[in-house]
Write a protein that holds these residues in place. Sequence first.
Motif, PDB file in Angstrom:
ATOM      1  N   ILE A  76      -0.060   2.069 -11.730  1.00  0.00           N
ATOM      2  CA  ILE A  76      -0.254   2.359 -10.300  1.00  0.00           C
ATOM      3  C   ILE A  76      -0.938   3.695 -10.077  1.00  0.00           C
ATOM      4  N   GLY A  77      -1.192   4.430 -11.133  1.00  0.00           N
ATOM      5  CA  GLY A  77      -2.016   5.632 -11.036  1.00  0.00           C
ATOM      6  C   GLY A  77      -1.482   6.665 -10.067  1.00  0.00           C
ATOM      7  N   ASP A  78      -2.370   7.127  -9.159  1.00  0.00           N
ATOM      8  CA  ASP A  78      -1.985   8.234  -8.289  1.00  0.00           C
ATOM      9  C   ASP A  78      -1.071   7.814  -7.143  1.00  0.00           C
ATOM     10  N   ARG A  79      -0.681   6.550  -7.112  1.00  0.00           N
ATOM     11  CA  ARG A  79       0.352   6.159  -6.146  1.00  0.00           C
ATOM     12  C   ARG A  79       1.722   6.707  -6.567  1.00  0.00           C
ATOM     13  N   LEU A  80       1.860   7.019  -7.840  1.00  0.00           N
ATOM     14  CA  LEU A  80       3.149   7.441  -8.381  1.00  0.00           C
ATOM     15  C   LEU A  80       3.391   8.920  -8.136  1.00  0.00           C
ATOM     16  N   ARG A  81       4.568   9.218  -7.595  1.00  0.00           N
ATOM     17  CA  ARG A  81       5.017  10.609  -7.515  1.00  0.00           C
ATOM     18  C   ARG A  81       5.849  10.957  -8.743  1.00  0.00           C
ATOM     19  N   ARG A  82       6.817  10.073  -9.050  1.00  0.00           N
ATOM     20  CA  ARG A  82       7.658  10.325 -10.222  1.00  0.00           C
ATOM     21  C   ARG A  82       8.310   9.027 -10.674  1.00  0.00           C
ATOM     22  N   LEU A  83       8.468   8.909 -11.975  1.00  0.00           N
ATOM     23  CA  LEU A  83       9.221   7.816 -12.575  1.00  0.00           C
ATOM     24  C   LEU A  83      10.645   8.303 -12.812  1.00  0.00           C
ATOM     25  N   VAL A  84      11.620   7.467 -12.466  1.00  0.00           N
ATOM     26  CA  VAL A  84      13.028   7.780 -12.718  1.00  0.00           C
ATOM     27  C   VAL A  84      13.619   6.632 -13.524  1.00  0.00           C
ATOM     28  N   ASP A 116       0.833  -1.210   0.000  1.00  0.00           N
ATOM     29  CA  ASP A 116       0.000   0.000   0.000  1.00  0.00           C
ATOM     30  C   ASP A 116       0.866   1.259   0.000  1.00  0.00           C
ATOM     31  N   LEU A 117       1.832   1.285  -0.903  1.00  0.00           N
ATOM     32  CA  LEU A 117       2.748   2.418  -0.968  1.00  0.00           C
ATOM     33  C   LEU A 117       2.092   3.597  -1.679  1.00  0.00           C
ATOM     34  N   ARG A 118       2.395   4.781  -1.180  1.00  0.00           N
ATOM     35  CA  ARG A 118       1.939   6.026  -1.796  1.00  0.00           C
ATOM     36  C   ARG A 118       3.146   6.939  -1.975  1.00  0.00           C
ATOM     37  N   ASP A 119       2.968   7.982  -2.771  1.00  0.00           N
ATOM     38  CA  ASP A 119       4.056   8.944  -2.984  1.00  0.00           C
ATOM     39  C   ASP A 119       5.316   8.203  -3.452  1.00  0.00           C
ATOM     40  N   VAL A 123       3.688  11.020 -18.258  1.00  0.00           N
ATOM     41  CA  VAL A 123       4.072  10.565 -16.919  1.00  0.00           C
ATOM     42  C   VAL A 123       5.234  11.412 -16.409  1.00  0.00           C
ATOM     43  N   PRO A 124       5.134  12.020 -15.217  1.00  0.00           N
ATOM     44  CA  PRO A 124       6.250  12.815 -14.689  1.00  0.00           C
ATOM     45  C   PRO A 124       7.504  11.942 -14.554  1.00  0.00           C
ATOM     46  N   THR A 125       8.549  12.292 -15.284  1.00  0.00           N
ATOM     47  CA  THR A 125       9.693  11.398 -15.428  1.00  0.00           C
ATOM     48  C   THR A 125      11.001  12.171 -15.407  1.00  0.00           C
ATOM     49  N   THR A 126      11.980  11.613 -14.714  1.00  0.00           N
ATOM     50  CA  THR A 126      13.359  12.081 -14.802  1.00  0.00           C
ATOM     51  C   THR A 126      14.180  10.993 -15.471  1.00  0.00           C
ATOM     52  N   TYR A 127      14.880  11.354 -16.524  1.00  0.00           N
ATOM     53  CA  TYR A 127      15.758  10.410 -17.210  1.00  0.00           C
ATOM     54  C   TYR A 127      17.198  10.746 -16.861  1.00  0.00           C
ATOM     55  N   ILE A 128      17.916   9.765 -16.302  1.00  0.00           N
ATOM     56  CA  ILE A 128      19.318   9.940 -15.936  1.00  0.00           C
ATOM     57  C   ILE A 128      20.184   9.293 -17.008  1.00  0.00           C
ATOM     58  N   LYS A 129      20.929  10.116 -17.733  1.00  0.00           N
ATOM     59  CA  LYS A 129      21.798   9.617 -18.799  1.00  0.00           C
ATOM     60  C   LYS A 129      23.221   9.487 -18.274  1.00  0.00           C
TER      61      LYS A 129
END
Length: 224
Positions: free
Chosen positions: A83-91, A60-63, A169-175
């Motif tokens: 996971i819908g609104d459970r997601l804060r950000r994808l990295v 039951d993780l959030r944020d 989807v709010p995302t940070t890509y680390i190159k």
Amino acid sequence: MTEFVLVAGAWLGAWAWDEVAKELPSARPLTLSGLAEKRELPAGQERHVRDVVEEIERLDLRDVVLVGHSYSGVPVGQAAERIGDRLRRLVLVDAGVPVDGENFFHGWDSAGVRREIEENGGFWPPQVEQFAGQELSEERIAGILARATPHPGASLSEPASLTGSLADVPTTYIKCLLDGEEPIPPVAALLPSPSWELVRMDTGHWPMFSRPRELARILRQIAE
């Protein structure tokens, strides 16, 4: 509290995040089916997507800051949508991205890898060449290979399934620059989205081993 769910790429299990997890306030490294301590479980790409989604829902993780490295960007990107609104950000850490209807091999010359999988009973064996020239000592590479697991080939050949656009989807890509300065074409196509940002690390493809503290610092900053 922000929950960091960490998923490593091919050949690796949750153990790959040990040094990064020490630096994060709430880290939950996850091993995908068919790898490490789960090596006996049947595995494909859809199973890997469910591994991530089911773990987040079970706890039951959030944020959630959902982190995928290399291969795992493909299942993790699909899980982020589910996971819908459970997601804060994808990295995505020097990772592939899911393209609807396409598999992990999309966009690059995969003939050699496909041949290795065929010659090794449906599994992609880890090789020292994959880690060489990536800011890792010979001793460190030997240690990684000693714990690595042949990767289930089915997870690489199954197509991804998205219902929307990953660009939203709010995302940070680390190159990781030692692995090539430019993102692969499917990533480059997404980076112009206002929901995406690009962060560069001057290290190799395996920053959880070569620069764990720096990677952890970047993850903390992303969550602020």
